[in-house]
Design a protein around this motif. Sequence first.
Motif, PDB file in Angstrom:
ATOM      1  N   LYS A  88      -3.304  -6.610  -4.643  1.00  0.00           N
ATOM      2  CA  LYS A  88      -3.921  -5.595  -3.471  1.00  0.00           C
ATOM      3  C   LYS A  88      -5.131  -6.130  -3.008  1.00  0.00           C
ATOM      4  O   LYS A  88      -5.728  -6.218  -3.966  1.00  0.00           O
ATOM      5  N   LYS A  94       0.975  -2.531   6.726  1.00  0.00           N
ATOM      6  CA  LYS A  94       1.019  -1.942   5.011  1.00  0.00           C
ATOM      7  C   LYS A  94       2.459  -3.563   3.755  1.00  0.00           C
ATOM      8  O   LYS A  94       1.150  -3.320   2.931  1.00  0.00           O
ATOM      9  N   GLU A  95       3.114  -3.762   4.845  1.00  0.00           N
ATOM     10  CA  GLU A  95       3.333  -4.981   4.065  1.00  0.00           C
ATOM     11  C   GLU A  95       3.467  -6.336   4.651  1.00  0.00           C
ATOM     12  O   GLU A  95       4.605  -7.090   4.378  1.00  0.00           O
ATOM     13  N   GLN A 130       5.564  -5.394  -8.701  1.00  0.00           N
ATOM     14  CA  GLN A 130       4.742  -4.623  -8.370  1.00  0.00           C
ATOM     15  C   GLN A 130       5.054  -3.208  -7.685  1.00  0.00           C
ATOM     16  O   GLN A 130       4.589  -2.464  -7.852  1.00  0.00           O
ATOM     17  N   LYS A 131       6.272  -3.534  -6.917  1.00  0.00           N
ATOM     18  CA  LYS A 131       6.222  -2.614  -6.533  1.00  0.00           C
ATOM     19  C   LYS A 131       7.111  -1.467  -7.809  1.00  0.00           C
ATOM     20  O   LYS A 131       7.087   0.206  -7.297  1.00  0.00           O
ATOM     21  N   GLU A 132       7.122  -1.761  -8.723  1.00  0.00           N
ATOM     22  CA  GLU A 132       7.755  -1.135  -9.596  1.00  0.00           C
ATOM     23  C   GLU A 132       7.043   0.107 -10.089  1.00  0.00           C
ATOM     24  O   GLU A 132       7.723   1.373 -10.248  1.00  0.00           O
ATOM     25  N   ARG A 133       6.056  -0.560 -10.785  1.00  0.00           N
ATOM     26  CA  ARG A 133       5.422   0.954 -10.754  1.00  0.00           C
ATOM     27  C   ARG A 133       3.930   1.120 -10.274  1.00  0.00           C
ATOM     28  O   ARG A 133       2.442   1.060 -10.205  1.00  0.00           O
ATOM     29  N   ASP A 134       3.485   0.119  -9.008  1.00  0.00           N
ATOM     30  CA  ASP A 134       2.925  -0.260  -8.287  1.00  0.00           C
ATOM     31  C   ASP A 134       1.306  -0.304  -8.737  1.00  0.00           C
ATOM     32  O   ASP A 134       0.281  -0.348  -8.974  1.00  0.00           O
ATOM     33  N   TYR A 135       1.992  -1.964  -9.455  1.00  0.00           N
ATOM     34  CA  TYR A 135       0.747  -2.324 -10.458  1.00  0.00           C
ATOM     35  C   TYR A 135      -0.254  -2.408  -9.034  1.00  0.00           C
ATOM     36  O   TYR A 135      -0.296  -3.274  -7.304  1.00  0.00           O
ATOM     37  N   ASP A 136      -1.221  -3.172  -9.801  1.00  0.00           N
ATOM     38  CA  ASP A 136      -2.911  -3.545  -8.663  1.00  0.00           C
ATOM     39  C   ASP A 136      -2.952  -5.029  -8.895  1.00  0.00           C
ATOM     40  O   ASP A 136      -2.815  -5.451  -7.685  1.00  0.00           O
TER      41      ASP A 136
END
Length: 240
Positions: free
Chosen positions: A171, A4-5, A115-121
């Motif tokens: 994503k 997934k990464e 992207q990981k900070e707030r799960d941005y698309d």
Amino acid sequence: MPAKEKYSVILPTYNERRNLPIIVWLLARTFTEHQLDWEVIVVDDGSPDGTLAVARQLQDLYTPSHIVLKPRAGKLGLGTAYVHGLKHATGSFVIIMDADFSHHPKFLPQMISIQKERDYDIVTGTRYAGDGGVYGWDLKRKFVSRGANLFADTVLNPGVSDLTGSFRLYKREVLEAVISSTESKGYTFQMEMMVRAKAMGFKVAECPISFVDRVYGESKLGGDEIVEYAKGVLGLWWKV
């Protein structure tokens, strides 16, 4: 590192024989240093300068698991190149960028972190916010680019400072959804992708980048592209 990464980079190329080894080396180094799983999907549109032959050498060097070659017979447009590359991407994140060294891979760790900070698309690189900038362009080229973005911002109000930029992290499922609804295939492709993404409710963040004019080769921006862009902006205003 779990699957997934994994990050898939789609690189459309046309006459990038001299640029491709540099950008691939930088990508490989960046991903390796940050312990990220990666692949680069090279979509070459029948380059007469031998780009594909160089790409095959790079595949031998970095292995087919890292360098995936998906060439096409001729120039079919940037939009269709991304559609073609996306079909073969195996990562859960997809990065689109230019192969001409104008987008430096050194910004990727920051984009991934954002992207990981707030799960941005989507995280989109911007030349026109924060400490972003443009280097190597003459005044006319800067004026055209800035004017194009201001024109689009006024007409479309997308809330993004650099609509024509083409250095973005998506994503995978978001890119699939947005690209399937995008109609334009040429110079307005990146702009329409972002406008539609915002209209579809996806979360977008910006990452300031330094854009450097292409190292080798010629820019593809001309009068026809400017006219196409203006038509595209007005068309999006009507449709979206």
